[in-house]
Design an enzyme around this catalytic site. Structure first.
Site, PDB file in Angstrom:
ATOM      1  N   HIS A  66      87.393  41.084  75.884  1.00  0.00           N
ATOM      2  CA  HIS A  66      86.214  41.394  76.636  1.00  0.00           C
ATOM      3  C   HIS A  66      85.167  42.131  76.198  1.00  0.00           C
ATOM      4  O   HIS A  66      83.964  41.931  76.243  1.00  0.00           O
ATOM      5  CB  HIS A  66      86.565  42.009  78.159  1.00  0.00           C
ATOM      6  N   ASP A  67      85.705  43.178  75.650  1.00  0.00           N
ATOM      7  CA  ASP A  67      84.547  44.124  74.888  1.00  0.00           C
ATOM      8  C   ASP A  67      83.913  43.511  73.800  1.00  0.00           C
ATOM      9  O   ASP A  67      82.677  43.375  73.766  1.00  0.00           O
ATOM     10  CB  ASP A  67      85.283  45.236  74.480  1.00  0.00           C
ATOM     11  N   VAL A  70      81.027  40.916  74.463  1.00  0.00           N
ATOM     12  CA  VAL A  70      79.705  41.356  75.149  1.00  0.00           C
ATOM     13  C   VAL A  70      79.368  42.460  74.287  1.00  0.00           C
ATOM     14  O   VAL A  70      79.905  43.310  74.310  1.00  0.00           O
ATOM     15  CB  VAL A  70      80.030  41.881  76.585  1.00  0.00           C
ATOM     16  N   SER A  76      81.628  49.284  74.651  1.00  0.00           N
ATOM     17  CA  SER A  76      80.787  49.389  75.665  1.00  0.00           C
ATOM     18  C   SER A  76      81.493  49.105  77.132  1.00  0.00           C
ATOM     19  O   SER A  76      81.163  49.490  78.129  1.00  0.00           O
ATOM     20  CB  SER A  76      79.574  48.217  75.561  1.00  0.00           C
ATOM     21  N   PRO A 162      84.623  33.340  78.758  1.00  0.00           N
ATOM     22  CA  PRO A 162      85.037  32.082  79.010  1.00  0.00           C
ATOM     23  C   PRO A 162      85.741  32.109  80.262  1.00  0.00           C
ATOM     24  O   PRO A 162      86.219  32.947  80.822  1.00  0.00           O
ATOM     25  CB  PRO A 162      86.250  31.538  77.976  1.00  0.00           C
ATOM     26  N   HIS A 192      97.801  34.562  75.967  1.00  0.00           N
ATOM     27  CA  HIS A 192      98.101  34.269  77.170  1.00  0.00           C
ATOM     28  C   HIS A 192      99.618  34.471  77.330  1.00  0.00           C
ATOM     29  O   HIS A 192     100.034  34.439  78.303  1.00  0.00           O
ATOM     30  CB  HIS A 192      97.507  32.775  77.632  1.00  0.00           C
ATOM     31  N   ASP A 244     102.827  32.735  81.197  1.00  0.00           N
ATOM     32  CA  ASP A 244     103.768  31.946  80.444  1.00  0.00           C
ATOM     33  C   ASP A 244     105.160  32.332  81.349  1.00  0.00           C
ATOM     34  O   ASP A 244     105.654  33.081  81.580  1.00  0.00           O
ATOM     35  CB  ASP A 244     104.167  32.848  79.366  1.00  0.00           C
ATOM     36  N   SER A 247     108.561  33.219  78.723  1.00  0.00           N
ATOM     37  CA  SER A 247     108.977  34.473  78.221  1.00  0.00           C
ATOM     38  C   SER A 247     107.801  35.299  78.343  1.00  0.00           C
ATOM     39  O   SER A 247     106.937  35.455  77.516  1.00  0.00           O
ATOM     40  CB  SER A 247     109.278  34.154  76.870  1.00  0.00           C
ATOM     41  N   ASP A 252     104.960  35.467  71.738  1.00  0.00           N
ATOM     42  CA  ASP A 252     105.704  34.362  70.890  1.00  0.00           C
ATOM     43  C   ASP A 252     104.890  32.981  70.944  1.00  0.00           C
ATOM     44  O   ASP A 252     103.689  32.963  71.791  1.00  0.00           O
ATOM     45  CB  ASP A 252     107.235  34.106  71.510  1.00  0.00           C
TER      46      ASP A 252
END
Length: 324
Positions: A66-67, A70, A76, A162, A192, A244, A247, A252
């Site tokens: 996220h940093d 932007v 920031s 996104p 993710h 996930d 796991s 992984d």
């Protein structure tokens, strides 16, 4: 016509030149003389925080992303309200990510050699590497030399991150603005594998997909029913579940195997498999942990170069939550 072509070529050349200058100014071992022990100090601080709560890992990784998307990787996002943190896309960032950076910065500042020398932006980049390693992911050299930004506004976040409902074109368009390829985007989406999401971010897929079908047909029906059990109608939309299901605490390639079975939580996850243009890469990462790890290292290194401030730009913040 020739003039337009020349202008386009000049623009591309300028962009490439800027990109190479930036990466040339960032380098591993940047603090070798000024704060030689910085990587160990950050590593120990992050480990200590991780032992307190696993959320440290996904929260720090998401914070870095996220940093960088932007205003570039300039910490920031760390600045206190009024700032980027007031935007709805950032309000779901877990506090443990911010706390990880703050604790690591405090540890660095306690070393007399390092006082006022290491940026919060670099500490966030190092902490990100550490949480990847702590959850079983690959270690990689982190380029350093970023400076901290002085600006952070709610408005600057708008349309920069996104969204869960993005299709492949929207994902590629957003990532390419930062010099990241489709392969980079897919590899970074693989983070993710240790992520979590709030029920409100995907409830439409399992309850109200379209007038014809309530459940998104691209989602595994058994998985959809499991999600309904975890996120029943009327549940607090802030309830979080693992991205996930196999796991969730291990970095992984299970994320990609899940996509092959229709177990991507967001539309923007599952589309990586349902769209023919990206399916081969998903299959490659699902079949080879090594291929995913290699692609992830390349992608996160490139992400860490996005819009960085170096040299005399920005500052070295004494307190990550406020400008000097």
């Amino acid at each position: 016509m020739e003039k337009n072509t020349a202008q386009t070529l000049f623009s591309i050349f300028s962009l490439l030149l800027l990109s190479s200058c930036v990466s040339a100014q960032l380098r591993t071992g940047f603090y070798q003389r000024s704060c030689p022990n910085v990587e160990n100090i950050v590593r120990n601080a992050v480990r200590q925080k991780f032992q307190q709560t696993f959320v440290t890992a996904p929260a720090t990784l998401r914070l870095f992303f996220h940093d960088c998307f932007v205003r570039g990787c300039d910490a920031s996002i760390m600045l206190a309200s009024p700032s980027e943190r007031d935007h709805p896309d950032d309000m779901s960032l877990a506090g443990d990510g911010f706390d990880t950076v703050i604790k690591a910065k405090q540890a660095v500042e306690r070393d007399p050699n390092c006082r006022n020398k290491v940026s919060c932006a670099d500490i966030l980049a190092l902490a990100t590497r550490e949480v990847v390693v702590l959850t079983g992911g690959p270690s990689y050299p982190v380029e350093l030399g970023r400076r901290d930004g002085r600006l952070s506004t709610k408005a600057s976040v708008q349309k920069q991150l996104p969204q869960p409902g993005f299709n492949l074109n929207q994902l590629n368009s957003m990532f390419s603005r930062h010099g990241l390829s489709q392969t980079d985007m897919i590899a970074l989406s693989g983070a993710h594998t240790i992520g979590f999401a709030h029920c409100g971010k995907f409830s439409k897929r399992i309850y109200n997909f379209s007038p014809r079908t309530r459940i998104d047909p691209s989602i595994n029906s058994q998985y959809a029913l499991q999600l309904r059990q975890m996120c029943p109608i009327g549940v607090d939309p802030r309830i979080a579940i693992n991205m996930d299901p196999v796991s969730p605490r291990t970095f992984d390639n299970a994320y990609f195997k899940n996509l092959q079975q229709g177990r991507g939580l967001f539309t923007s996850d599952q589309v990586l498999f349902t769209d023919q243009r990206s399916r081969a890469t998903v299959n490659s990462f699902a079949n080879s942990e090594g291929a995913f790890r290699q692609a992830f290292i390349s992608a996160i290194t490139k992400l860490g170069r996005v819009g960085v401030k170096t040299g005399n730009a920005g500052e070295i913040r004494r307190d990550c939550s406020r400008v000097n």
